[in-house]
Design a protein around this motif. Structure first.
Motif, PDB file in Angstrom:
ATOM      1  N   LEU A 142      34.194  39.420  32.676  1.00  0.00           N
ATOM      2  CA  LEU A 142      34.120  40.817  33.105  1.00  0.00           C
ATOM      3  C   LEU A 142      33.922  40.961  34.604  1.00  0.00           C
ATOM      4  N   GLY A 143      33.945  39.833  35.330  1.00  0.00           N
ATOM      5  CA  GLY A 143      33.817  39.886  36.773  1.00  0.00           C
ATOM      6  C   GLY A 143      32.378  39.872  37.244  1.00  0.00           C
ATOM      7  N   LYS A 144      32.209  39.968  38.554  1.00  0.00           N
ATOM      8  CA  LYS A 144      30.876  39.992  39.152  1.00  0.00           C
ATOM      9  C   LYS A 144      30.359  41.425  39.217  1.00  0.00           C
ATOM     10  N   HIS A 145      29.067  41.575  38.912  1.00  0.00           N
ATOM     11  CA  HIS A 145      28.455  42.893  38.883  1.00  0.00           C
ATOM     12  C   HIS A 145      27.112  42.869  39.592  1.00  0.00           C
ATOM     13  N   ARG A 146      26.859  43.919  40.369  1.00  0.00           N
ATOM     14  CA  ARG A 146      25.544  44.093  40.971  1.00  0.00           C
ATOM     15  C   ARG A 146      24.635  44.747  39.942  1.00  0.00           C
ATOM     16  N   LEU A 147      23.482  44.131  39.694  1.00  0.00           N
ATOM     17  CA  LEU A 147      22.521  44.644  38.730  1.00  0.00           C
ATOM     18  C   LEU A 147      21.244  45.042  39.452  1.00  0.00           C
ATOM     19  N   LEU A 167      30.908  48.206  32.260  1.00  0.00           N
ATOM     20  CA  LEU A 167      29.482  47.923  32.225  1.00  0.00           C
ATOM     21  C   LEU A 167      28.704  48.924  33.066  1.00  0.00           C
ATOM     22  N   ARG A 168      27.442  49.120  32.677  1.00  0.00           N
ATOM     23  CA  ARG A 168      26.564  50.032  33.419  1.00  0.00           C
ATOM     24  C   ARG A 168      25.910  49.280  34.576  1.00  0.00           C
ATOM     25  N   SER A 169      26.742  48.774  35.460  1.00  0.00           N
ATOM     26  CA  SER A 169      26.239  48.041  36.626  1.00  0.00           C
ATOM     27  C   SER A 169      26.366  48.928  37.852  1.00  0.00           C
ATOM     28  N   LEU A 170      25.791  48.462  38.957  1.00  0.00           N
ATOM     29  CA  LEU A 170      25.875  49.260  40.186  1.00  0.00           C
ATOM     30  C   LEU A 170      27.310  49.352  40.660  1.00  0.00           C
ATOM     31  N   HIS A 171      28.057  48.256  40.620  1.00  0.00           N
ATOM     32  CA  HIS A 171      29.478  48.220  40.885  1.00  0.00           C
ATOM     33  C   HIS A 171      30.001  46.828  40.576  1.00  0.00           C
ATOM     34  N   ALA A 172      31.317  46.687  40.579  1.00  0.00           N
ATOM     35  CA  ALA A 172      31.930  45.417  40.158  1.00  0.00           C
ATOM     36  C   ALA A 172      32.872  44.889  41.229  1.00  0.00           C
ATOM     37  N   THR A 173      33.069  43.568  41.224  1.00  0.00           N
ATOM     38  CA  THR A 173      34.065  42.948  42.084  1.00  0.00           C
ATOM     39  C   THR A 173      35.140  42.338  41.207  1.00  0.00           C
ATOM     40  N   HIS A 174      36.370  42.795  41.389  1.00  0.00           N
ATOM     41  CA  HIS A 174      37.498  42.309  40.595  1.00  0.00           C
ATOM     42  C   HIS A 174      38.218  41.225  41.397  1.00  0.00           C
ATOM     43  N   LEU A 175      37.493  40.154  41.656  1.00  0.00           N
ATOM     44  CA  LEU A 175      38.022  39.043  42.435  1.00  0.00           C
ATOM     45  C   LEU A 175      38.152  37.822  41.540  1.00  0.00           C
ATOM     46  N   PRO A 176      39.130  36.959  41.789  1.00  0.00           N
ATOM     47  CA  PRO A 176      39.300  35.769  40.942  1.00  0.00           C
ATOM     48  C   PRO A 176      38.136  34.799  41.113  1.00  0.00           C
ATOM     49  N   MET A 177      37.766  34.161  40.006  1.00  0.00           N
ATOM     50  CA  MET A 177      36.715  33.149  40.086  1.00  0.00           C
ATOM     51  C   MET A 177      37.246  31.917  40.823  1.00  0.00           C
ATOM     52  N   GLN A 178      36.439  31.396  41.736  1.00  0.00           N
ATOM     53  CA  GLN A 178      36.830  30.212  42.490  1.00  0.00           C
ATOM     54  C   GLN A 178      36.267  28.962  41.810  1.00  0.00           C
ATOM     55  N   LEU A 179      37.116  27.984  41.636  1.00  0.00           N
ATOM     56  CA  LEU A 179      36.728  26.765  40.921  1.00  0.00           C
ATOM     57  C   LEU A 179      36.059  25.750  41.833  1.00  0.00           C
ATOM     58  N   THR A 180      36.101  25.964  43.138  1.00  0.00           N
ATOM     59  CA  THR A 180      35.477  25.048  44.092  1.00  0.00           C
ATOM     60  C   THR A 180      34.541  25.841  44.993  1.00  0.00           C
ATOM     61  N   ALA A 218      39.069  35.589  53.029  1.00  0.00           N
ATOM     62  CA  ALA A 218      39.153  37.006  52.683  1.00  0.00           C
ATOM     63  C   ALA A 218      38.419  37.306  51.380  1.00  0.00           C
ATOM     64  N   LEU A 219      38.552  36.436  50.395  1.00  0.00           N
ATOM     65  CA  LEU A 219      37.847  36.631  49.126  1.00  0.00           C
ATOM     66  C   LEU A 219      36.338  36.622  49.325  1.00  0.00           C
ATOM     67  N   GLU A 220      35.856  35.688  50.139  1.00  0.00           N
ATOM     68  CA  GLU A 220      34.419  35.618  50.394  1.00  0.00           C
ATOM     69  C   GLU A 220      33.947  36.842  51.174  1.00  0.00           C
ATOM     70  N   ALA A 221      34.731  37.275  52.144  1.00  0.00           N
ATOM     71  CA  ALA A 221      34.367  38.458  52.928  1.00  0.00           C
ATOM     72  C   ALA A 221      34.345  39.706  52.053  1.00  0.00           C
ATOM     73  N   ALA A 222      35.333  39.834  51.151  1.00  0.00           N
ATOM     74  CA  ALA A 222      35.379  40.990  50.259  1.00  0.00           C
ATOM     75  C   ALA A 222      34.157  41.022  49.354  1.00  0.00           C
ATOM     76  N   ALA A 223      33.771  39.865  48.834  1.00  0.00           N
ATOM     77  CA  ALA A 223      32.581  39.802  47.984  1.00  0.00           C
ATOM     78  C   ALA A 223      31.324  40.162  48.774  1.00  0.00           C
ATOM     79  N   TRP A 234      39.008  45.058  44.715  1.00  0.00           N
ATOM     80  CA  TRP A 234      40.159  44.684  43.887  1.00  0.00           C
ATOM     81  C   TRP A 234      41.088  43.756  44.655  1.00  0.00           C
ATOM     82  N   TRP A 235      41.451  42.646  44.021  1.00  0.00           N
ATOM     83  CA  TRP A 235      42.366  41.657  44.597  1.00  0.00           C
ATOM     84  C   TRP A 235      43.773  41.902  44.084  1.00  0.00           C
TER      85      TRP A 235
END
Length: 822
Positions: A142-147, A167-180, A218-223, A234-235
Motif C-alpha cells: 500500500l506504499g509508504k504512509h506518514r502515521l 488508509l487513514r494516514s496523514l498522506h502517502a507516497t506512491h513511489l516504487p520500493m527500492q531493493l538496494t 529524485a526518488l529519495e528527494a521526493a520521499a 506520485w511516480w
C-alpha cells in the motif's frame, strides 16, 4: 496474565470500526454484539498462542512470539466476524520492545497501534518487519504512509485482496520500493530537498547523462518532501512512452485513469516525471498542467532541461569519491562475492568518472575479476571508444563502461542483448524467444549480469542507456527483421486476446496495457517499412483497448498508417479497409461525435459489400442506426435497426441481433413507448450474452432500468438494474457501476426506504471523494442525474444510512445493492 513474550515480539492491535455509531443505532443489541466479538477474538488469540496484554473498551492489544501466529490469529478472528455487523480493523508489527513491570514500552508499541488505526473494518495491515517475517505471497503493498506521532513514513502492506478505502494516514507516497539501500549523496539530497521546499518553486528538472543516478536521487528527494504534499507523491515512469502526446494519458493512468488535469484538480500533489528526454517535445504539456493545477509541484528527470518558464534546473553531479567507494563495496557484497577492497579501488572509481551506473556494472563483476583485472580491461578500451570532442564527457565514460561490460559477454549473449533492444517498456519470456531467439539460459545470464532486469511484474526490462548501446550493434537489416518478428508476435498474441470487435471471451486488457510501448514500436515500424497492412490488422485486433482507454490515440495511429499506405501506393485489402473505417467510426462514437462516426460507418459498410463480406454488413447498419438515433433521427434509426435485425436473424447471428434490438429499444424509450422499450431490451440482453458480450447485456439492462425509474415502474426497474449491475461488476466496469448505484439509490428513495437510499448515496459520495479522473466525473454525473429522487427523502433516517454508506468500499456497496432491499 500469562508471561509476556520477550526478544523479537509481534504485536496485534484490534479496534471496532464506528463502534459509537453502532451503539447509537443498535443500543439494545450492542452489548451482546460486543461480548460475541470479544469471545470470538479471544478464542482466536488463544488458539494461536497469543498473550492478551491489554483491553480498553472494544480494542485489544495482543503479543505473539511468532509473526505467523499473529497473522493466523487475525485471519481466524476476521473469519469469525463474517456474519456479524461488527467490523474490526487490525494492525500487526514485529519489533524488539522493552519489557517492564508495567508491560511493554517503546516505539514498536506505538507503531503497531498507529498501523491498526490507519485501517478499515475487515482489513488486516502489516508493517514491513511483520511482512518480511511472514513471507506470504497474498499481501499488497500500500506504499509508504506518514502515521501520527511516528518520525518517519512507514511502508504498510494489506493481507489479502479485499478492496478498502485509502488508509487513514496523514498522506502517502506512491513511489516504487527500492531493493538496494541509498548510498551517500547527502549533500545532493539536501540541496534537492531544499530546492523543492522553496516557496514559489513548482518545477524542478534534474539533468545529467544516462546512468548518472538521476532517478534514484529524485526518488529519495521526493520521499524527503512528502510531508509538504498532503495528497501524495506520485511516480510516473516514462521510459515506455515514446510519443509526446502520450504524456498526459500516462499521468492520468498513474493517478487513476482519466484526464490528468481532472485527476489532479486542486489536490496538493508532487509528480515525479521520470526519463523525460525521449518526449522532450511534450514539455509545453507540463506548463499546461502547472497552470491548470494550482497546487501541483513537478519534479522531472531528463538528459536535457525542458526550457520552460519557472523551471529550476538541478544538474546531478557525479558521486563524491567517498560515496563511489561505498557504493562499489555495497554492490559488490550484494552479488555474493567475498570482495575485499584494495588501494586501486580508488583508481578504478576515478577511471569510471564516479558514475553510479558504471560503478554498479563494474561491481557486478567482482565475483569474476579482481580490481587489477578490471582496470586492465577498462583501460584498454576507454580511448578507443571515446566519442567526439563535442560529446559530454560523462556520456563518453559511461559508453566506455557499457562497452567494457559488453565485451565480457560471449557471442550469443551479445547477439541476444542487441536483439532485445527492439523492445520498449517490458516484455515476456515468450516474446524474447519468438522475436529475439532467446533461450532461458542466455536470458538468465543477462539478468545475472545486470544488463536485463526482471521487475516484480514478472516481465523483463532493460535500462535505457544499455538499450541505446545495444541497439547500436544492430545493422539496419537486422533491426528491420527483428521488428518484423515483433509485429508477427503481437499479431499472434492479440489474435486470442478478445480485444477485437467480435470477441467470444474475457478481454485481456491487462495484456494490452503492459504491451502498449511495444505496440507503439510495432505500429511505427509497420508504417515506416511498407507494412501498413500489418499495423492496421494489429489495431483492429486491439480495438477494444484503444476504444476504452485512448480512442483519440488509436485514431491518430490509424490515420498515420492509412496515409503511409496511400503514399506507398500499396492498396489495402478491402476487408481490412472496411475494418479500419469501422474502427475509426467507433473512436468518434466514444467521444460523442456521432455526426462524424456515421460517415465512417457508411464508408465501412460500402467496403464490406465490395469485399463480399456480407456477414459484416448487418452490424454496420445497426451502428449507423445508433449514430442516427444519437443525433435525434429516430425514424431513420428505427428503419436501419430493423434492416439489421432482419439480416442478423437470417444469418443466425445472436450478437448482431441483440445489438439491433438494443437500438430499437432505445428508440422506443426516446419515443415514450416504455412497454416496447422494455420488451425489446429484454429480448436484446440474452442475445448479446449468447453472442459473447456480458458487458453489453449489462449496459442494455441498466439503460432500460433508467427509463423505467423515470416512468415510475419501480419493481421492473429494480430487477433490471440488479441484473445489469451484476453483469457490469463481473467485468469490472466501474464507470457504469456508478450509474447503477445511483439508480439503486433512486429506487430506494421512490420506495420511501430512506436508510437504504442514504446508504447507497453515502457510498457514492465516498466513491466520488476518493476516485480520480473519469470515475470521479462519471460518479458526479450519475449523482446529478438522480438527485431529484433523493432530495425529497432527506432526513434523520437518510442521514443515518448515509453515514453507514460513506465507510463502504465500492465492492461492499455493490454487494449491498445486490443483496438488500429487493
Amino acid at each position: 496474565m500469562s508471561e509476556l513474550p520477550r526478544g523479537t515480539v509481534t504485536f496485534l492491535f484490534t479496534d471496532i470500526e464506528s463502534s459509537t455509531r453502532l451503539l447509537r443505532e443498535q443500543p439494545e443489541s450492542y452489548a451482546r454484539q460486543l461480548a460475541e466479538h470479544r469471545a470470538n477474538l479471544r478464542d482466536a488469540f488463544r488458539r494461536h498462542r497469543g498473550v492478551e496484554v491489554d483491553t480498553q473498551g472494544d480494542a485489544f492489544f495482543v503479543a505473539f512470539s511468532r509473526a505467523s501466529d499473529a497473522v493466523a490469529a487475525a485471519e481466524d478472528a476476521q473469519r469469525g466476524l463474517e456474519d456479524s455487523q461488527v467490523r474490526v480493523r487490525m494492525g500487526i508489527h514485529t519489533g524488539e520492545p522493552v519489557v517492564t513491570d508495567e508491560g511493554y514500552v517503546g516505539l514498536d508499541v506505538h507503531r503497531a497501534a498507529r498501523i491498526a488505526a490507519a485501517g478499515h473494518g475487515g482489513q488486516i495491515l502489516l508493517s514491513q518487519s511483520a511482512r518480511d517475517l511472514v513471507g506470504r505471497n497474498d499481501v499488497r503493498d500500500l506504499g509508504k504512509h506518514r502515521l501520527k506521532d511516528l518520525p518517519a513514513p512507514e511502508r504498510i502492506y494489506q493481507l489479502g485482496s479485499g478492496e478498502f478505502p485509502p488508509l487513514r494516514s496523514l498522506h502517502a507516497t506512491h513511489l516504487p520500493m527500492q531493493l538496494t539501500p541509498f548510498v551517500g549523496r547527502r549533500r545532493e539530497l539536501e540541496a534537492a530537498r531544499s530546492l523543492l521546499s522553496r516557496d514559489g518553486v513548482r518545477l524542478v528538472t534534474m539533468t545529467g547523462a544516462g546512468g548518472s543516478g538521476k532517478t534514484r536521487l529524485a526518488l529519495e528527494a521526493a520521499a524527503a518532501v512528502a510531508d509538504d504534499h498532503e495528497d501524495g507523491v506520485w511516480w510516473v515512469p516514462l521510459s515506455g512512452v515514446s510519443m509526446p502526446e502520450d504524456l498526459l494519458p500516462a499521468v492520468g493512468r498513474v493517478l487513476g485513469s482519466g484526464r490528468a488535469t481532472e485527476a489532479i484538480g486542486s489536490r496538493r500533489i508532487l509528480l515525479l516525471l521520470d526519463n523525460f528526454e525521449q518526449i522532450i517535445a511534450a514539455a509545453p504539456e507540463v506548463s499546461t498542467l502547472l497552470a491548470d493545477c494550482a497546487h501541483l509541484v513537478v519534479l522531472v528527470t531528463s538528459r536535457e532541461r525542458l526550457a520552460l518558464q519557472g523551471e529550476h534546473v538541478y544538474p546531478v553531479p557525479v558521486l563524491a569519491r567517498e560515496d563511489s567507494l561505498q557504493l562499489f563495496q555495497a554492490r559488490a557484497h550484494a552479488v555474493g562475492s567475498d570482495f575485499e577492497p584494495n588501494q586501486r579501488l580508488d583508481e578504478l572509481c576515478a577511471r569510471l568518472d564516479d558514475l553510479p551506473l558504471a560503478i554498479e556494472l563494474a561491481a557486478a563483476r567482482t565475483s569474476l575479476l579482481t580490481i587489477d583485472q578490471m582496470l586492465e580491461r577498462l583501460g584498454s578500451r576507454l580511448d578507443l571508444l571515446r566519442a567526439g570532442r563535442d560529446t559530454e564527457a560523462r556520456h563518453q565514460t559511461l559508453r566506455a563502461t557499457i562497452e567494457w561490460s559488453y565485451e565480457l559477454l560471449n557471442r550469443d549473449e551479445r547477439h541476444l542483448l542487441g536483439a532485445l533492444s527492439v523492445f520498449r517498456g517490458t516484455w515476456t519470456i515468450d516474446a524474447a524467444e519468438w522475436v529475439a531467439g532467446a533461450t532461458l539460459d542466455l536470458l538468465q545470464s543477462l539478468v545475472n549480469k545486470s544488463l536485463v532486469l526482471r521487475p516484480q511484474s514478472g516481465r523483463f526490462a532493460m535500462l535505457e542507456t544499455v538499450r541505446d548501446f545495444a541497439a547500436e550493434h544492430l545493422t539496419p537489416r537486422e533491426r528491420d527483421r527483428l521488428l518484423g518478428r515483433l509485429v508477427e508476435h503481437q499479431l499472434k498474441v492479440f489474435e486470442n486476446a478478445n480485444l477485437g470487435r467480435r470477441a467470444d471471451g474475457h478481454p485481456q486488457m491487462n495484456l494490452a496495457n503492459a504491451e502498449r510501448p511495444n505496440l507503439d514500436v510495432g505500429l511505427a515500424w509497420a508504417g515506416e517499412s511498407g507494412h501498413a497492412d500489418s499495423g492496421i490488422r494489429l489495431l483492429v485486433l486491439t480495438e477494444m483497448y484503444w476504444n476504452t482507454t485512448d480512442p483519440a490515440g488509436g485514431r491518430e495511429r490509424l490515420d498515420r498508417l492509412l496515409a503511409e499506405a496511400g503514399e506507398a501506393g500499396k492498396p489495402l485489402d478491402l476487408g481490412l479497409q472496411a475494418r479500419a473505417y469501422r474502427f475509426r467510426g467507433a473512436t468518434f462514437d466514444l467521444t460523442d461525435r456521432f455526426d462524424l462516426s456515421e460517415p465512417e460507418y457508411a464508408r465501412s459498410l460500402e467496403m464490406f459489400r465490395a469485399a463480399r463480406e456480407e456477414d459484416q454488413t448487418g452490424h454496420l447498419i445497426a451502428l449507423i442506426g445508433n449514430s442516427a438515433l444519437r443525433q435525434g433521427h429516430i425514424e431513420r434509426a428505427i428503419d436501419l435497426a430493423t434492416q439489421s435485425l432482419e439480416i442478423a436473424r437470417r444469418e443466425g447471428n445472436p450478437g448482431d441481433e441483440g445489438f439491433a434490438l438494443y437500438v430499437l429499444a432505445m428508440a422506443a424509450f426516446h419515443q415514450g413507448d416504455t412497454d416496447t422499450g422494455v420488451r425489446l431490451a429484454h429480448e436484446s440482453a440474452p442475445l448479446t450474452l449468447k453472442g459473447g458480450s456480458i458487458w453489453f447485456a449489462g449496459t442494455t439492462l441498466l439503460g432500460a432500468a433508467e427509463f423505467l425509474i423515470a416512468a415510475g415502474r419501480i419493481v421492473q426497474a429494480e430487477h433490471d438494474l440488479a441484473t445489469g449491475l451484476e453483469y457490469l461488476a463481473s467485468v469490472s466496469d466501474r464507470l457504469n457501476v456508478a450509474f447503477a448505484l445511483a439508480g439503486a439509490a433512486a429506487i430506494a428513495a421512490l420506495k420511501k426506504d430512506a436508510v437504504r437510499a442514504g446508504t447507497l448515496w453515502g457510498a457514492l459520495e465516498a466513491l466520488k471523494a476518493t476516485a480520480a479522473g473519469e470515475l470521479r466525473t462519471s460518479t458526479g454525473i450519475a449523482m446529478d442525474d438522480n438527485i431529484r429522487y433523493i432530495d425529497p427523502i432527506r432526513g434523520a433516517a437518510f442521514e443515518k444510512g448515509r453515514g453507514s454508506g460513506r465507510v463502504l468500499s465500492l465492492e461492499a456497496a455493490i454487494e449491498f445493492a445486490l443483496t438488500t432491499g429487493s
